[in-house]
Scaffold this motif. Structure first.
Motif, PDB file in Angstrom:
ATOM      1  N   GLY A   1       0.812  -1.217   0.000  1.00 34.23           N
ATOM      2  CA  GLY A   1       0.000   0.000   0.000  1.00 34.23           C
ATOM      3  C   GLY A   1       0.841   1.261   0.000  1.00 34.23           C
ATOM      4  N   VAL A   2       1.883   1.278   0.800  1.00 32.11           N
ATOM      5  CA  VAL A   2       2.771   2.447   0.847  1.00 32.11           C
ATOM      6  C   VAL A   2       3.459   2.641  -0.499  1.00 32.11           C
ATOM      7  N   LEU A   3       3.968   1.559  -1.073  1.00 29.93           N
ATOM      8  CA  LEU A   3       4.660   1.681  -2.358  1.00 29.93           C
ATOM      9  C   LEU A   3       3.691   2.039  -3.484  1.00 29.93           C
ATOM     10  N   THR A   4       2.470   1.589  -3.383  1.00 26.88           N
ATOM     11  CA  THR A   4       1.463   1.965  -4.379  1.00 26.88           C
ATOM     12  C   THR A   4       1.190   3.463  -4.314  1.00 26.88           C
ATOM     13  N   GLU A   5       1.176   4.023  -3.109  1.00 17.64           N
ATOM     14  CA  GLU A   5       0.990   5.468  -2.961  1.00 17.64           C
ATOM     15  C   GLU A   5       2.233   6.242  -3.406  1.00 17.64           C
ATOM     16  N   ASP A   6       3.407   5.781  -2.999  1.00 16.79           N
ATOM     17  CA  ASP A   6       4.647   6.487  -3.342  1.00 16.79           C
ATOM     18  C   ASP A   6       4.959   6.406  -4.833  1.00 16.79           C
ATOM     19  N   TYR A   7       4.618   5.293  -5.446  1.00 11.49           N
ATOM     20  CA  TYR A   7       4.905   5.069  -6.868  1.00 11.49           C
ATOM     21  C   TYR A   7       3.583   4.882  -7.621  1.00 11.49           C
ATOM     22  N   GLU A   8       2.706   5.863  -7.479  1.00  8.55           N
ATOM     23  CA  GLU A   8       1.344   5.767  -8.016  1.00  8.55           C
ATOM     24  C   GLU A   8       1.323   5.607  -9.534  1.00  8.55           C
ATOM     25  N   ALA A   9       2.101   6.403 -10.240  1.00  5.77           N
ATOM     26  CA  ALA A   9       2.101   6.312 -11.704  1.00  5.77           C
ATOM     27  C   ALA A   9       2.676   4.969 -12.158  1.00  5.77           C
ATOM     28  N   LEU A  10       3.751   4.554 -11.538  1.00 14.72           N
ATOM     29  CA  LEU A  10       4.357   3.265 -11.881  1.00 14.72           C
ATOM     30  C   LEU A  10       3.360   2.138 -11.625  1.00 14.72           C
ATOM     31  N   SER A  11       2.700   2.176 -10.482  1.00 16.86           N
ATOM     32  CA  SER A  11       1.698   1.165 -10.144  1.00 16.86           C
ATOM     33  C   SER A  11       0.568   1.153 -11.167  1.00 16.86           C
ATOM     34  N   ASN A  12       0.074   2.327 -11.524  1.00 18.44           N
ATOM     35  CA  ASN A  12      -1.020   2.410 -12.499  1.00 18.44           C
ATOM     36  C   ASN A  12      -0.609   1.889 -13.871  1.00 18.44           C
ATOM     37  N   LEU A  13       0.591   2.234 -14.294  1.00 21.25           N
ATOM     38  CA  LEU A  13       1.039   1.815 -15.622  1.00 21.25           C
ATOM     39  C   LEU A  13       1.356   0.319 -15.678  1.00 21.25           C
ATOM     40  N   LEU A  14       1.883  -0.234 -14.593  1.00 16.85           N
ATOM     41  CA  LEU A  14       2.200  -1.666 -14.577  1.00 16.85           C
ATOM     42  C   LEU A  14       0.958  -2.521 -14.368  1.00 16.85           C
ATOM     43  N   GLY A  15      -0.010  -1.992 -13.644  1.00 11.83           N
ATOM     44  CA  GLY A  15      -1.189  -2.777 -13.286  1.00 11.83           C
ATOM     45  C   GLY A  15      -0.957  -3.498 -11.966  1.00 11.83           C
ATOM     46  N   ASP A  16      -2.050  -3.898 -11.352  1.00  5.67           N
ATOM     47  CA  ASP A  16      -1.983  -4.483 -10.009  1.00  5.67           C
ATOM     48  C   ASP A  16      -1.102  -5.726  -9.936  1.00  5.67           C
ATOM     49  N   ALA A  17      -1.298  -6.656 -10.847  1.00  4.28           N
ATOM     50  CA  ALA A  17      -0.573  -7.932 -10.768  1.00  4.28           C
ATOM     51  C   ALA A  17       0.927  -7.737 -10.959  1.00  4.28           C
ATOM     52  N   LEU A  18       1.316  -6.978 -11.962  1.00  2.33           N
ATOM     53  CA  LEU A  18       2.738  -6.775 -12.223  1.00  2.33           C
ATOM     54  C   LEU A  18       3.394  -5.943 -11.126  1.00  2.33           C
ATOM     55  N   PHE A  19       2.688  -4.944 -10.618  1.00  2.00           N
ATOM     56  CA  PHE A  19       3.242  -4.142  -9.531  1.00  2.00           C
ATOM     57  C   PHE A  19       3.385  -4.991  -8.269  1.00  2.00           C
ATOM     58  N   ASN A  20       2.418  -5.842  -7.990  1.00  2.08           N
ATOM     59  CA  ASN A  20       2.508  -6.757  -6.856  1.00  2.08           C
ATOM     60  C   ASN A  20       3.740  -7.656  -6.993  1.00  2.08           C
ATOM     61  N   ASP A  21       3.959  -8.190  -8.189  1.00  2.00           N
ATOM     62  CA  ASP A  21       5.138  -9.029  -8.432  1.00  2.00           C
ATOM     63  C   ASP A  21       6.428  -8.235  -8.234  1.00  2.00           C
ATOM     64  N   LEU A  22       6.436  -6.988  -8.707  1.00  2.00           N
ATOM     65  CA  LEU A  22       7.598  -6.133  -8.526  1.00  2.00           C
ATOM     66  C   LEU A  22       7.886  -5.918  -7.047  1.00  2.00           C
ATOM     67  N   VAL A  23       6.880  -5.585  -6.281  1.00  3.33           N
ATOM     68  CA  VAL A  23       7.059  -5.336  -4.849  1.00  3.33           C
ATOM     69  C   VAL A  23       7.550  -6.603  -4.150  1.00  3.33           C
ATOM     70  N   THR A  24       7.000  -7.744  -4.516  1.00  4.04           N
ATOM     71  CA  THR A  24       7.444  -9.005  -3.925  1.00  4.04           C
ATOM     72  C   THR A  24       8.921  -9.240  -4.206  1.00  4.04           C
ATOM     73  N   SER A  25       9.331  -9.081  -5.458  1.00  6.65           N
ATOM     74  CA  SER A  25      10.743  -9.268  -5.816  1.00  6.65           C
ATOM     75  C   SER A  25      11.636  -8.268  -5.096  1.00  6.65           C
ATOM     76  N   TYR A  26      11.201  -7.034  -5.071  1.00  3.79           N
ATOM     77  CA  TYR A  26      11.963  -5.969  -4.408  1.00  3.79           C
ATOM     78  C   TYR A  26      12.145  -6.263  -2.925  1.00  3.79           C
ATOM     79  N   MET A  27      11.068  -6.662  -2.248  1.00  2.13           N
ATOM     80  CA  MET A  27      11.139  -6.903  -0.808  1.00  2.13           C
ATOM     81  C   MET A  27      12.020  -8.105  -0.465  1.00  2.13           C
ATOM     82  N   LEU A  28      12.122  -9.067  -1.367  1.00  2.00           N
ATOM     83  CA  LEU A  28      13.015 -10.199  -1.123  1.00  2.00           C
ATOM     84  C   LEU A  28      14.472  -9.762  -1.155  1.00  2.00           C
ATOM     85  N   VAL A  29      14.766  -8.803  -2.012  1.00  2.00           N
ATOM     86  CA  VAL A  29      16.144  -8.329  -2.171  1.00  2.00           C
ATOM     87  C   VAL A  29      16.444  -7.174  -1.228  1.00  2.00           C
ATOM     88  N   GLU A  30      15.472  -6.311  -1.018  1.00  2.00           N
ATOM     89  CA  GLU A  30      15.651  -5.092  -0.223  1.00  2.00           C
ATOM     90  C   GLU A  30      14.618  -5.020   0.907  1.00  2.00           C
TER      91      GLU A  30
END
Length: 147
Positions: free
Chosen positions: A66-95
């Motif tokens: 939710g925080v990343l969706t707010e902070d990266y609103e345009a990126l989230s909107n352009l990627l779509g929910d599923a792809l942004f969710n996958d991005l956040v999952t990958s990011y959180m595993l590494v960072e």
């Protein structure tokens, strides 16, 4: 064990990408891990300890999403929910979050998108994503800067 050991152990279980039960099963010493969980969290006739911790793990992930969706609103909107969710999952595993404030959880997302092998497929499909994320992070930083 110390409080720090307890916190580290629980954080590892909470951050496990496939859930607490899987993290316990994949532990090199699963019986020891399950015994440790039983020391830290109670099971009862309604819910097992791993299920209780999974509730917290899901809340943890979705709060960060939710925080990343707010902070990266345009990126989230352009990627779509599923792809942004996958991005956040990958990011959180590494960072994983390293700061006590959730405000900084996305501070390394632009670098992750630009350089990390785990983001290579996304970079290939959306080469603009690193630049957009840098722009959005700059906006978040400008909003929080001292007057």
């Amino acid at each position: 064990m110390s409080l720090r050991d307890d916190q580290t152990t629980m954080a590892d279980w909470i951050r496990a990408p496939e859930g607490v039960a899987r993290a316990l099963a994949d532990d090199p010493q699963p019986d020891r891990a399950n015994a440790r969980l039983a020391e830290l969290i109670r099971s009862d006739d309604r819910r097992q300890a791993s299920d209780r911790l999974d509730i917290y793990a899901n809340a943890y992930f979705y709060r960060i999403l939710g925080v990343l969706t707010e902070d990266y609103e345009a990126l989230s909107n352009l990627l779509g929910d599923a792809l942004f969710n996958d991005l956040v999952t990958s990011y959180m595993l590494v960072e994983p979050s390293r700061h006590p404030s959730i405000r900084f959880v996305g501070a390394r997302l632009p670098e992750f998108l630009e350089t990390h092998p785990g983001a290579e497929g996304l970079r290939d499909r959306t080469p603009w994503a690193p630049d957009l994320s840098r722009l959005e992070l700059a906006r978040v930083d400008a909003f929080d800067v001292a007057d």
